[in-house]
Scaffold this active site. Structure first.
Site: not given
Ligand code: GDP
Ligand code: IMO
Ligand code: MG
Length: 433
Positions: A13-14, A16-18, A40-41, A142, A223, A300, A304, A332, A419
């Site tokens: 959730d860093e 990556k989607g953005k 979830g991106h 397998r 992940q 889910t 976090r 930000d 942002g």
């Molecule tokens: P991913 O799983 O790595 O793609 O990240 P997630 O989408 O799960 O979570 C990142 C969240 O941070 C999303 O709601 C994005 O819209 C938001 N986001 C991404 N970059 C930034 C940023 O630079 N600033 C802020 N405030 N939000 C951001």
């Molecule tokens: P993105 O791509 C954050 C975590 C789960 C759990 C562990 C194992 O959005 O960054 P799983 O269902 O994969 O067997 O669960 O990994 N987890 C994530 N945490 N972001 C994710 O994906 C995750 N995908 C799995 O919360 O701790």
């Molecule tokens: Mg995510």
């Protein structure tokens, strides 16, 4: 610039989607290589926000060919729902290509994920419940079902029957569940196979040919590094390789075709699910970060866990992935803090009462679980940075914070998120040249 890999540098959730979307306009293919719909991106385009689970983030970009590689586990029902949802919003998914060698998440994988977690009690992993672990377990064992098996009725029947013969024993006798019907499962998977058939192809060949023609492929990880089954906080990990090596095995493209490896990091850190997390803030600071950063899971909805930036994690991510660049997101969110702690090393108390300092990631998970952060403090800032587009226009204390993260991470920071919107970005170095 043939291949570029983009991975999460922390616990997911860093942003990556953005970050994928940021480069998406300049690449020809975006290929997912690991995980499944546990991801979830989020991609925000103007007023629209897209939550992508299985589809590569490049799908929102009309010029990109989105690819689901062989290393991904595909739940066909979820895939079809996701495609339908996006098409209803005007996103064309017709260019999607799915590897014929990817493994399938069958309904029984979801059941097993849920019952094993329940049975584990306090030892649970806190999975997303999407059947990811059981599907990868079958792959390694397998006995998995691959996309191309869906088009061979005899093989499919035989595989499902063999798999359920063993799994039903376990479900009934250990977990007190009802047995899963072989014929129903085969019929369901056959139907799903027909529905996804038009997307299925040999993606390894496709991507290699594209690279040979000089086209650019972005490999998008699900992940993150610390959730990697080999390099993460085992057993509190996912069941795939989200680190950069996974991009090669998960697509069939060799490492000599990769020019850049981009790591995405938040300016602080979050984790969902169970497992050790040294800089976790189980207090009002953690709650403040959660609210400021809207830190609730895309898949889910779980809150976090939040903590300060951990440079031991980032140095490790630089090493494990061979990072060439970092995209630092959510800077930000830290606006308004008087001082900002950064974890520079860990302190671990040994059984005999002595202490060990770790500047690098301990491989012993027991030591990691007992690690307490050694912090250094940097001054914060109060200015709104969301409209800043040049690094030198950031407040001085913000610049100093970023520079320190860069120094401690051992990798340059090439872009900074200020942002959620597409234009909330400061570009420091080009990510594609
Ligand atoms: P991913 O799983 O790595 O793609 O990240 P997630 O989408 O799960 O979570 C990142 C969240 O941070 C999303 O709601 C994005 O819209 C938001 N986001 C991404 N970059 C930034 C940023 O630079 N600033 C802020 N405030 N939000 C951001
Ligand atoms: P993105 O791509 C954050 C975590 C789960 C759990 C562990 C194992 O959005 O960054 P799983 O269902 O994969 O067997 O669960 O990994 N987890 C994530 N945490 N972001 C994710 O994906 C995750 N995908 C799995 O919360 O701790
Ligand atoms: Mg995510």
């Amino acid at each position: 610039m043939p291949g570029v890999i983009l991975v999460g540098a922390q616990w997911g959730d860093e942003g990556k989607g953005k970050a994928t979307d940021l480069i998406g306009g300049q690449v020809d293919y975006v290929a997912r290589f690991n995980g499944g719909n546990n991801a979830g991106h989020t991609v925000v385009v103007g007023e629209e926000s897209y939550a992508l689970h299985l589809l590569p983030s490049g799908i929102v970009n009309a010029n990109v060919t989105p690819v689901i590689g062989n290393g991904v586990v595909v739940d066909p029902e979820v895939l079809l729902e996701e495609i339908e949802g996006l098409e209803a919003r005007g996103v064309d998914c017709s260019k999607l290509v799915i590897s014929d060698s990817a493994h399938i998440i069958a309904p029984y994988h979801r059941v097993i994920d849920k019952v094993t977690e329940r049975y584990a009690g306090k030892r649970k992993i806190g999975t997303t419940g999407r059947g990811i672990g059981p599907a990868y377990a079958d792959k390694i064992n397998r006995v998995g079902i691959r996309v191309h098996d869906l088009y061979n009725p005899e093989i499919l029947h035989d595989k499902v029957e063999a798999s359920l013969r063993q799994k039903n024993q376990m479900l009934v006798k250990i977990y007190n569940q009802r047995a899963i019907d072989v014929e129903e499962t085969v019929a369901f998977l056959t139907k799903m196979g027909e529905k996804i058939r038009k997307y299925v192809d040999n993606t390894g060949l496709l991507l290699n040919k594209a690279i040979d023609r000089g086209e650019v492929v972005l490999f998008e990880g699900g992940q993150a590094t610390m959730l990697d089954v080999d390099h993460g906080t085992y057993p509190y990990v996912t069941s795939s390789n989200p680190t950069s090596g996974g991009a090669c095995t998960g697509t069939g493209v060799g490492p000599t075709k990769i020019a850049r490896v981009i790591g995405v990091s938040k300016a602080y850190i979050t984790r969902v699910g169970e497992g050790p997390f040294p800089t976790e803030l189980d207090n009002e600071d953690g709650e403040w970060l959660r609210q400021q950063g809207h830190e609730f899971g895309v898949t889910t909805g779980r809150p976090r866990r939040c903590g300060w930036f951990d440079s031991v994690v980032n140095r490790y991510a630089t090493q494990v992935n061979g990072l060439t660049d970092i995209v630092l997101t959510k800077l930000d969110v830290l606006t308004g803090l008087k001082t900002i702690p950064i974890c520079v090393a860990y302190d671990v108390e040994n059984a005999d009462g002595t202490h060990t300092r770790y500047d690098d990631m301990p491989t012993d998970q027991d030591a990691f679980a007992r690690a307490t952060p050694i912090y250094e403090e940097m001054p914060g800032w109060n200015e709104d940075i969301s409209q800043v587009h040049r690094f030198e226009d950031l407040p001085e204390t913000t610049q100093a914070y970023v520079r320190r993260l860069e120094e401690l991470s051992g990798c340059r920071i090439s872009a900074i998120g200020t942002g959620p919107q597409r234009d909330h970005i400061i570009s420091v170095h080009s990510l594609l040249d």
